[in-house]
Scaffold this motif. Sequence first.
Motif, PDB file in Angstrom:
ATOM      1  N   GLU A  56       0.837  -1.210   0.000  1.00  0.00           N
ATOM      2  CA  GLU A  56       0.000   0.000   0.000  1.00  0.00           C
ATOM      3  C   GLU A  56       0.866   1.251   0.000  1.00  0.00           C
ATOM      4  O   GLU A  56       0.579   2.219  -0.708  1.00  0.00           O
ATOM      5  CB  GLU A  56      -0.934  -0.008   1.217  1.00  0.00           C
ATOM      6  N   ALA A  57       1.933   1.219   0.780  1.00  0.00           N
ATOM      7  CA  ALA A  57       2.850   2.360   0.817  1.00  0.00           C
ATOM      8  C   ALA A  57       3.478   2.578  -0.557  1.00  0.00           C
ATOM      9  O   ALA A  57       3.569   3.710  -1.042  1.00  0.00           O
ATOM     10  CB  ALA A  57       3.920   2.141   1.875  1.00  0.00           C
ATOM     11  N   GLU A  58       3.895   1.496  -1.183  1.00  0.00           N
ATOM     12  CA  GLU A  58       4.497   1.606  -2.513  1.00  0.00           C
ATOM     13  C   GLU A  58       3.491   2.188  -3.506  1.00  0.00           C
ATOM     14  O   GLU A  58       3.840   3.026  -4.344  1.00  0.00           O
ATOM     15  CB  GLU A  58       4.981   0.234  -2.980  1.00  0.00           C
ATOM     16  N   TYR A  59       2.252   1.758  -3.435  1.00  0.00           N
ATOM     17  CA  TYR A  59       1.203   2.299  -4.302  1.00  0.00           C
ATOM     18  C   TYR A  59       1.042   3.809  -4.088  1.00  0.00           C
ATOM     19  O   TYR A  59       1.017   4.580  -5.044  1.00  0.00           O
ATOM     20  CB  TYR A  59      -0.127   1.581  -4.030  1.00  0.00           C
ATOM     21  N   LEU A  60       0.963   4.224  -2.831  1.00  0.00           N
ATOM     22  CA  LEU A  60       0.765   5.651  -2.533  1.00  0.00           C
ATOM     23  C   LEU A  60       1.959   6.499  -2.940  1.00  0.00           C
ATOM     24  O   LEU A  60       1.807   7.678  -3.270  1.00  0.00           O
ATOM     25  CB  LEU A  60       0.454   5.835  -1.048  1.00  0.00           C
ATOM     26  N   LEU A  61       3.138   5.903  -2.952  1.00  0.00           N
ATOM     27  CA  LEU A  61       4.337   6.637  -3.342  1.00  0.00           C
ATOM     28  C   LEU A  61       4.374   6.968  -4.834  1.00  0.00           C
ATOM     29  O   LEU A  61       5.200   7.767  -5.276  1.00  0.00           O
ATOM     30  CB  LEU A  61       5.593   5.861  -2.940  1.00  0.00           C
ATOM     31  N   GLN A  62       3.474   6.393  -5.611  1.00  0.00           N
ATOM     32  CA  GLN A  62       3.373   6.732  -7.029  1.00  0.00           C
ATOM     33  C   GLN A  62       2.876   8.161  -7.229  1.00  0.00           C
ATOM     34  O   GLN A  62       3.125   8.764  -8.261  1.00  0.00           O
ATOM     35  CB  GLN A  62       2.387   5.810  -7.745  1.00  0.00           C
ATOM     36  N   PHE A  63       2.167   8.674  -6.238  1.00  0.00           N
ATOM     37  CA  PHE A  63       1.534   9.981  -6.349  1.00  0.00           C
ATOM     38  C   PHE A  63       2.456  11.090  -5.856  1.00  0.00           C
ATOM     39  O   PHE A  63       3.229  10.894  -4.923  1.00  0.00           O
ATOM     40  CB  PHE A  63       0.224  10.010  -5.563  1.00  0.00           C
ATOM     41  N   LYS A  64       2.331  12.246  -6.478  1.00  0.00           N
ATOM     42  CA  LYS A  64       3.151  13.396  -6.105  1.00  0.00           C
ATOM     43  C   LYS A  64       2.839  13.845  -4.682  1.00  0.00           C
ATOM     44  O   LYS A  64       3.745  14.216  -3.930  1.00  0.00           O
ATOM     45  CB  LYS A  64       2.913  14.539  -7.096  1.00  0.00           C
ATOM     46  N   GLU A  65       1.554  13.825  -4.293  1.00  0.00           N
ATOM     47  CA  GLU A  65       1.140  14.285  -2.963  1.00  0.00           C
ATOM     48  C   GLU A  65       0.214  13.250  -2.310  1.00  0.00           C
ATOM     49  O   GLU A  65      -1.006  13.425  -2.273  1.00  0.00           O
ATOM     50  CB  GLU A  65       0.458  15.646  -3.062  1.00  0.00           C
ATOM     51  N   PRO A  66       0.795  12.176  -1.778  1.00  0.00           N
ATOM     52  CA  PRO A  66      -0.040  11.132  -1.178  1.00  0.00           C
ATOM     53  C   PRO A  66      -0.844  11.627   0.028  1.00  0.00           C
ATOM     54  O   PRO A  66      -1.965  11.158   0.252  1.00  0.00           O
ATOM     55  CB  PRO A  66       0.953  10.037  -0.786  1.00  0.00           C
ATOM     56  N   LEU A  67      -0.304  12.569   0.776  1.00  0.00           N
ATOM     57  CA  LEU A  67      -1.044  13.097   1.926  1.00  0.00           C
ATOM     58  C   LEU A  67      -2.338  13.761   1.465  1.00  0.00           C
ATOM     59  O   LEU A  67      -3.393  13.548   2.067  1.00  0.00           O
ATOM     60  CB  LEU A  67      -0.184  14.089   2.717  1.00  0.00           C
ATOM     61  N   GLU A  68      -2.263  14.531   0.412  1.00  0.00           N
ATOM     62  CA  GLU A  68      -3.452  15.209  -0.101  1.00  0.00           C
ATOM     63  C   GLU A  68      -4.538  14.202  -0.484  1.00  0.00           C
ATOM     64  O   GLU A  68      -5.715  14.382  -0.171  1.00  0.00           O
ATOM     65  CB  GLU A  68      -3.105  16.071  -1.310  1.00  0.00           C
TER      66      GLU A  68
END
Length: 117
Positions: A56-68
């Motif tokens: 899941e972390a790896e998936y979210l790291l694809q995005f420029k702003e995962p927090l947003e």
Amino acid sequence: MENMINKLESVIKEEYNNKYAEWLNLSHEELIEKSDEISAARFVKDNIQDSFTEEEAEYLLQFKEPLEILVDRITVLNAPNNIAVKEQFSDMVSEMYDKQDEYSDYELNEDSGMQMQ
């Protein structure tokens, strides 16, 4: 291979710090309006290690702003116009009414005329 959860934590903390700097420049009214977003961002930042798998972390790291993305999702899920939130709130109030004695530590309005059961 680098621990993806730690990397996500680092990325989210950096994004959070950037947003924090922006929030410091907002007026009181703007801060109040953004309070749900700020609360959600802090929740995400503080719960990364316990909330994500490596995949899941790896998936979210694809995005420029995962927090947003995560904040947007949390705020949508908790929006007052979300029917599930309304149902949860109604259930919570019903439970409070059913367990009135648990709230006996809270001060009553003197002229309410209602007695704790």
